[in-house]
Design an enzyme around this catalytic site. Sequence first.
Site, PDB file in Angstrom:
ATOM      1  N   SER A 127       0.830  -1.206   0.000  1.00 46.17           N
ATOM      2  CA  SER A 127       0.000   0.000   0.000  1.00 46.17           C
ATOM      3  C   SER A 127       0.866   1.257   0.000  1.00 46.17           C
ATOM      4  O   SER A 127       1.965   1.266   0.569  1.00 46.17           O
ATOM      5  CB  SER A 127      -0.863  -0.006   1.264  1.00 46.17           C
ATOM      6  N   THR A 129       0.416   3.460   1.808  1.00 47.62           N
ATOM      7  CA  THR A 129       0.510   3.845   3.209  1.00 47.62           C
ATOM      8  C   THR A 129       1.964   3.749   3.702  1.00 47.62           C
ATOM      9  O   THR A 129       2.338   4.440   4.651  1.00 47.62           O
ATOM     10  CB  THR A 129      -0.437   2.972   4.075  1.00 47.62           C
ATOM     11  N   TYR A 152      -1.818  -1.647  11.083  1.00 46.11           N
ATOM     12  CA  TYR A 152      -2.133  -2.073   9.707  1.00 46.11           C
ATOM     13  C   TYR A 152      -0.988  -1.700   8.767  1.00 46.11           C
ATOM     14  O   TYR A 152      -0.470  -2.542   8.024  1.00 46.11           O
ATOM     15  CB  TYR A 152      -3.446  -1.417   9.233  1.00 46.11           C
ATOM     16  N   LYS A 156       2.110  -4.004   6.505  1.00 47.85           N
ATOM     17  CA  LYS A 156       2.506  -3.896   5.092  1.00 47.85           C
ATOM     18  C   LYS A 156       4.024  -3.742   4.984  1.00 47.85           C
ATOM     19  O   LYS A 156       4.667  -4.359   4.147  1.00 47.85           O
ATOM     20  CB  LYS A 156       1.802  -2.716   4.416  1.00 47.85           C
ATOM     21  N   ASN A 182      -5.160   4.661  -4.032  1.00 53.32           N
ATOM     22  CA  ASN A 182      -6.522   4.507  -3.492  1.00 53.32           C
ATOM     23  C   ASN A 182      -7.448   3.843  -4.514  1.00 53.32           C
ATOM     24  O   ASN A 182      -7.964   4.518  -5.405  1.00 53.32           O
ATOM     25  CB  ASN A 182      -7.082   5.876  -3.096  1.00 53.32           C
ATOM     26  N   ASN A 202     -13.485   4.224   4.238  1.00 53.04           N
ATOM     27  CA  ASN A 202     -12.923   4.854   3.044  1.00 53.04           C
ATOM     28  C   ASN A 202     -13.929   5.788   2.389  1.00 53.04           C
ATOM     29  O   ASN A 202     -15.138   5.664   2.565  1.00 53.04           O
ATOM     30  CB  ASN A 202     -12.440   3.793   2.050  1.00 53.04           C
ATOM     31  N   PHE A 221     -13.051  15.418   5.943  1.00 53.53           N
ATOM     32  CA  PHE A 221     -12.115  15.556   7.060  1.00 53.53           C
ATOM     33  C   PHE A 221     -11.061  16.625   6.794  1.00 53.53           C
ATOM     34  O   PHE A 221      -9.952  16.320   6.360  1.00 53.53           O
ATOM     35  CB  PHE A 221     -11.450  14.213   7.354  1.00 53.53           C
ATOM     36  N   GLY A 300      -4.104  11.001  11.666  1.00 50.76           N
ATOM     37  CA  GLY A 300      -3.342  10.025  10.870  1.00 50.76           C
ATOM     38  C   GLY A 300      -3.368  10.283   9.371  1.00 50.76           C
ATOM     39  O   GLY A 300      -2.600   9.682   8.629  1.00 50.76           O
TER      40      GLY A 300
END
Length: 341
Positions: A127, A129, A152, A156, A182, A202, A221, A300
Amino acid sequence: MSKETVLVSGGAGYIGTHTAVALVEAGYDVVIIDNFSNSEASAIEGVEKILGRKVAFEQVDTCDTEALRKVFEKYDFNTVIHFAAYKAVGESMAEPLKYYANNLVSFMNIVSMMKEYGRPNILFSSSATVYGDAESLPVTEQTPRQPATSPYGNTKQIAEDILRDCCRAYEGLYGIALRYFNPIGAHPSALIGELPRGVPNNLIPFVTQTAAGIRECLSVFGNDYDTPDGTCLRDYIDVNDLAKAHVAAVARMTGHKMDASYEIFNVGTGRPVSVLELLTRFEAVNDLKLPYKIVGRRPGDVPAVWADTALANEVLGWKAERSLDDTLRSAWAWEKHIRNL
Ligand code: UD1
């Protein structure tokens, strides 16, 4: 010559189903395994409807070594695509052990069984991420990873490292990690798509559920980021394009074209899109109004991340093709299909 077979773990999930379809359409056979911990049997039916044929399926938990062994005994495959993992960031903060145990044990089970049975190729779902709040944008595969901010994300990074070390140590083992940006949208048939349980984390599932009246209002957000409209920038990749990136990576592995025993590719579009831009396009192409409000930042979240896709474009010969508009149409068509709207 018989067809190459690919074992797809977590193949009843969102990306797994689309990839299974793309593999069969490209001439591969697939064996899907899934424990339905976050998916439904109807997903396999959707795959079979699209393909007009049955696919091999076994209900197996990849953490269950003996059940997994039976799959390796029963089927002849050279390549595994390992999707099976938990993926909710917030849940992983509350239940880290659940994430470390499931995501890492299942991955190590797969790799050790591949080693034992001499199955050479593994494709791992990583990911974007791993880049965290990246040093520079767009991110290339060389951009340093940042310390993970959730269990999480850490699974990865750790799994990437395990794969790198195993491919280095065990002769005949080849690995590719695909770092997804994404993934959004659904198959054009609207027979498969994302099926989140409970309140979606998501953006797109929340958007489509809000459009369907299941959620009252979408929360955006934060609009005070240092970005053109103040909302976060992401690289939204159509799930069908993402599926084709797997096919290209499998072809690279089965065709013995890898330059090293372990390779990494970014899989994105290369185009940053803001939350507000995405909402506006969603409303325009689907001709509807979406109730939304601006709220505070989500802890985050990184302000912006998008891919430099040159490596995947050149080396895999793959490129994201579907337009954002078509993808957003497909996301809404899928939501309407599952809600009978
Ligand atoms: C998230 C995960 C990431 C994971 C990926 C899997 C976080 C911080 N990151 O990525 O680790 O790999 O999902 O798909 O959870 N947004 C809203 N309102 C919403 C939902 C989202 O404004 O109700 C915004 C977010 O702030 C973000 C963008 O939409 O800017 C995309 O969010 P999301 O779909 O959750 O993906 P990521 O956070 O990028």
